[in-house]
Design a protein around this motif. Structure first.
Motif, PDB file in Angstrom:
ATOM      1  N   GLU A 227       0.845  -1.199   0.000  1.00  0.00           N
ATOM      2  CA  GLU A 227       0.000   0.000   0.000  1.00  0.00           C
ATOM      3  C   GLU A 227       0.880   1.248   0.000  1.00  0.00           C
ATOM      4  O   GLU A 227       2.018   1.228   0.450  1.00  0.00           O
ATOM      5  N   CYS A 228       0.305   2.339  -0.468  1.00  0.00           N
ATOM      6  CA  CYS A 228       1.016   3.609  -0.500  1.00  0.00           C
ATOM      7  C   CYS A 228       0.810   4.341   0.823  1.00  0.00           C
ATOM      8  O   CYS A 228      -0.323   4.527   1.252  1.00  0.00           O
ATOM      9  N   ARG A 229       1.905   4.717   1.447  1.00  0.00           N
ATOM     10  CA  ARG A 229       1.823   5.392   2.750  1.00  0.00           C
ATOM     11  C   ARG A 229       0.953   6.647   2.680  1.00  0.00           C
ATOM     12  O   ARG A 229       0.105   6.883   3.532  1.00  0.00           O
ATOM     13  N   GLN A 230       1.212   7.463   1.663  1.00  0.00           N
ATOM     14  CA  GLN A 230       0.478   8.727   1.570  1.00  0.00           C
ATOM     15  C   GLN A 230      -1.002   8.503   1.315  1.00  0.00           C
ATOM     16  O   GLN A 230      -1.861   9.071   1.982  1.00  0.00           O
ATOM     17  N   CYS A 231      -1.307   7.645   0.335  1.00  0.00           N
ATOM     18  CA  CYS A 231      -2.716   7.415  -0.011  1.00  0.00           C
ATOM     19  C   CYS A 231      -3.443   6.736   1.134  1.00  0.00           C
ATOM     20  O   CYS A 231      -4.604   7.024   1.400  1.00  0.00           O
ATOM     21  N   TRP A 232      -2.760   5.826   1.807  1.00  0.00           N
ATOM     22  CA  TRP A 232      -3.359   5.130   2.946  1.00  0.00           C
ATOM     23  C   TRP A 232      -3.692   6.135   4.040  1.00  0.00           C
ATOM     24  O   TRP A 232      -4.795   6.151   4.589  1.00  0.00           O
TER      25      TRP A 232
ATOM     26  N   ASP B 150      -1.644  13.908  -7.565  1.00  0.00           N
ATOM     27  CA  ASP B 150      -0.293  13.619  -8.029  1.00  0.00           C
ATOM     28  C   ASP B 150      -0.029  12.115  -8.043  1.00  0.00           C
ATOM     29  O   ASP B 150       0.514  11.575  -9.002  1.00  0.00           O
ATOM     30  N   HIS B 151      -0.468  11.432  -7.009  1.00  0.00           N
ATOM     31  CA  HIS B 151      -0.256   9.991  -6.954  1.00  0.00           C
ATOM     32  C   HIS B 151      -1.115   9.259  -7.974  1.00  0.00           C
ATOM     33  O   HIS B 151      -0.684   8.263  -8.542  1.00  0.00           O
ATOM     34  N   MET B 152      -2.330   9.767  -8.182  1.00  0.00           N
ATOM     35  CA  MET B 152      -3.211   9.130  -9.166  1.00  0.00           C
ATOM     36  C   MET B 152      -2.609   9.236 -10.567  1.00  0.00           C
ATOM     37  O   MET B 152      -2.700   8.314 -11.365  1.00  0.00           O
TER      38      MET B 152
ATOM     39  N   GLY C 150       1.684   8.094 -10.073  1.00  0.00           N
ATOM     40  CA  GLY C 150       2.014   6.873  -9.337  1.00  0.00           C
ATOM     41  C   GLY C 150       2.516   7.195  -7.939  1.00  0.00           C
ATOM     42  O   GLY C 150       2.690   8.350  -7.572  1.00  0.00           O
ATOM     43  N   HIS C 151       2.761   6.143  -7.174  1.00  0.00           N
ATOM     44  CA  HIS C 151       3.054   6.318  -5.750  1.00  0.00           C
ATOM     45  C   HIS C 151       4.544   6.328  -5.442  1.00  0.00           C
ATOM     46  O   HIS C 151       4.950   6.668  -4.338  1.00  0.00           O
ATOM     47  N   GLY C 152       5.350   5.917  -6.412  1.00  0.00           N
ATOM     48  CA  GLY C 152       6.795   5.967  -6.238  1.00  0.00           C
ATOM     49  C   GLY C 152       7.262   5.250  -4.985  1.00  0.00           C
ATOM     50  O   GLY C 152       6.814   4.148  -4.686  1.00  0.00           O
TER      51      GLY C 152
HETATM   52 ZN    ZN Z   1      -0.142   7.132  -3.241  1.00  0.00          ZN
END
Ligand code: ZN
Ligand code: ZN
Length: 61
Positions: free
Chosen positions: A13-18, A42-44, A47-49
């Motif tokens: 999972e992505c830390r920021q999106c989570w 930005d992530h959408m 991507g989440h990098g």
């Molecule tokens: Zn993300």
């Protein structure tokens, strides 16, 4: 809200999106009603990098 869970996303999972998903009321409260969160957008788009939590290696044998 469970802060412990909000700050500790499972592997993959992505830390920021989570965090934004869990704490969205807090994180997004500065946004206007129909304004998008620049970090989420930005992530959408890009991507989440490196925000993705690495999956643990399962080479236990
Ligand atoms: Zn993300
Ligand atoms: Zn966001």
């Amino acid at each position: 809200m469970n802060m412990q869970k909000a700050l500790n996303p499972p592997p993959g999972e992505c830390r920021q999106c989570w965090y934004h998903a869990y704490a969205s009321r807090e994180v997004h409260k500065h946004l206007k009603p129909r304004e998008d969160c620049p970090e989420c957008v930005d992530h959408m788009i890009n991507g989440h990098g490196s925000d993705i939590v690495p999956k643990r290696e399962s080479r236990w044998w």
